[in-house]
Design an enzyme around this catalytic site. Structure first.
Site, mmCIF file in Angstrom:
data_model
loop_
_atom_site.group_PDB
_atom_site.id
_atom_site.type_symbol
_atom_site.label_atom_id
_atom_site.label_comp_id
_atom_site.label_asym_id
_atom_site.label_seq_id
_atom_site.Cartn_x
_atom_site.Cartn_y
_atom_site.Cartn_z
ATOM 1 N N ASP A 1 0.887 -1.181 0.000
ATOM 2 C CA ASP A 1 0.000 0.000 0.000
ATOM 3 C C ASP A 1 0.918 1.222 0.000
ATOM 4 O O ASP A 1 1.042 1.930 0.971
ATOM 5 C CB ASP A 1 -0.969 -0.012 1.182
ATOM 6 C CG ASP A 1 -0.287 -0.181 2.530
ATOM 7 O OD1 ASP A 1 0.897 -0.580 2.575
ATOM 8 O OD2 ASP A 1 -0.933 0.081 3.567
ATOM 9 N N ASP B 1 7.082 1.962 2.606
ATOM 10 C CA ASP B 1 6.865 0.958 1.545
ATOM 11 C C ASP B 1 7.813 1.187 0.369
ATOM 12 O O ASP B 1 8.282 0.231 -0.251
ATOM 13 C CB ASP B 1 5.434 1.028 0.997
ATOM 14 C CG ASP B 1 4.374 0.675 2.014
ATOM 15 O OD1 ASP B 1 3.760 -0.386 1.883
ATOM 16 O OD2 ASP B 1 4.157 1.482 2.932
ATOM 17 N N VAL C 1 3.823 -6.530 3.099
ATOM 18 C CA VAL C 1 4.082 -5.449 4.050
ATOM 19 C C VAL C 1 2.873 -4.525 4.185
ATOM 20 O O VAL C 1 3.024 -3.362 4.569
ATOM 21 C CB VAL C 1 5.347 -4.655 3.637
ATOM 22 C CG1 VAL C 1 6.570 -5.546 3.689
ATOM 23 C CG2 VAL C 1 5.197 -4.027 2.251
#
Length: 305
Positions: A10, A15, A122
């Site tokens: 996301d 990220d 993740v």
């Protein structure tokens, strides 16, 4: 032989660094996008731009679930900035996402690389849960899933729930009980061992490379938010998870237990660990308890050179 991975993301701040690490230390077969941190369209742009910026626009981006399986959630722009990239006004990417849906891509790649494919999960687990529901035999083909998610007791979204499990607890429950080989990096482990303090930020700033500038730009709001929450610096759970997946020696202590997820009321999204084997269930996950923060930092720093 290089290890083959998908990173399910996301995409916002940390990220992006996890994607960078995955692209450096694995054969990155694709980035799949799932609803989570910020508005979905921003997540897509962030992933496309990240891959362009780090010189990996050859890596395909697949669009997946734009909402959790059940229930409502909220995005967390206060953590990552309005666009998820520390409010950095970066140029629009030229790269485009693939037409194939993320769920279909995950299933296809699990067949093409049967017994080899690892998933770096993740983010909320919606895409992976839907892949399993569409093709339950995927558990026999995927070699490993590395999950950043869950909290022992210090929830970062509710008093008991970590964000990824809270966004889609149904998906987390499905994935945990499906039969995958799973290692979990919980919130408290990341909070303790995945922190980059003021000295680390000063070092990254002094590196002054294209990638260190990227790191500072995308994580600026995360750093400020983490400090307001009482942390010594910015917390990088996704990057820690990818680093542990790459170098298992970073994992100093772990346990194998049966793990489930609560779906109801104020405890929705809570990670349930059967510490004393009360239910006599076979362990379904390895949980990382302690990690080597210096090894983690060295891997991350080297990726920014």
């Amino acid at each position: 032989m290089s290890r083959k991975v998908i990173i399910d993301s996301d995409t916002a701040s940390d990220d992006t660094i996890a994607i960078l690490l995955a692209s450096r230390y694995f054969e990155l077969l694709g980035v799949t996008i799932v609803a989570g941190n910020v508005k979905y369209e921003n997540q897509v742009k962030n992933a496309l731009f990240t891959l362009e910026y780090i010189g990996r626009d050859d890596v395909p981006v697949y669009l997946g679930a734009q909402r959790p399986i059940l229930g409502k959630w909220r995005t967390v722009e206060e953590v990552h900035g309005e666009n998820g990239m520390g409010n950095w006004e970066y140029p629009l990417p030229h790269k485009k996402p693939e037409n194939e849906h993320a769920v279909d891509a995950i299933i296809r790649l699990s067949k093409e690389y049967e017994g080899e494919l690892e998933i770096l999960a993740v983010s909320p687990l919606t895409n992976i849960a839907l892949s399993y529901l569409k093709d339950p035999n995927i558990t026999k083909r995927v070699k490993k899933i590395w999950i950043m998610g869950g909290a022992f007791s210090k929830g970062n979204t509710t008093p008991i729930a970590e964000f990824n499990f809270w966004v889609d607890p149904e998906a987390a429950k499905i994935v945990l009980n499906a039969g995958f080989d799973i290692t979990i990096v919980p919130w408290e482990t990341a909070e303790k061992y995945g922190v980059l303090n003021d000295k680390d930020w000063e070092y990254i700033s002094k590196i002054n490379t294209k990638l260190s500038v990227f790191f500072i730009n995308v994580n600026k709001i995360l750093y400020e938010y983490s400090k307001k929450q009482g942390a010594a610096g910015s917390i990088h759970p996704d990057s820690l998870t990818v680093s542990i997946a790459y170098d298992n020696s970073i994992m100093l202590n772990s346990i194998r237990k049966f793990v489930d997820v609560e779906l109801c009321s104020d405890a929705r999204g809570a990670m349930l660990i059967d510490w004393y084997n009360l239910y006599k269930n076979k362990p379904n996950a390895e949980i990382v308890i302690e990690a080597d923060s210096n090894k983690f930092k060295n891997i991350l720093f080297n990726s920014l050179l």
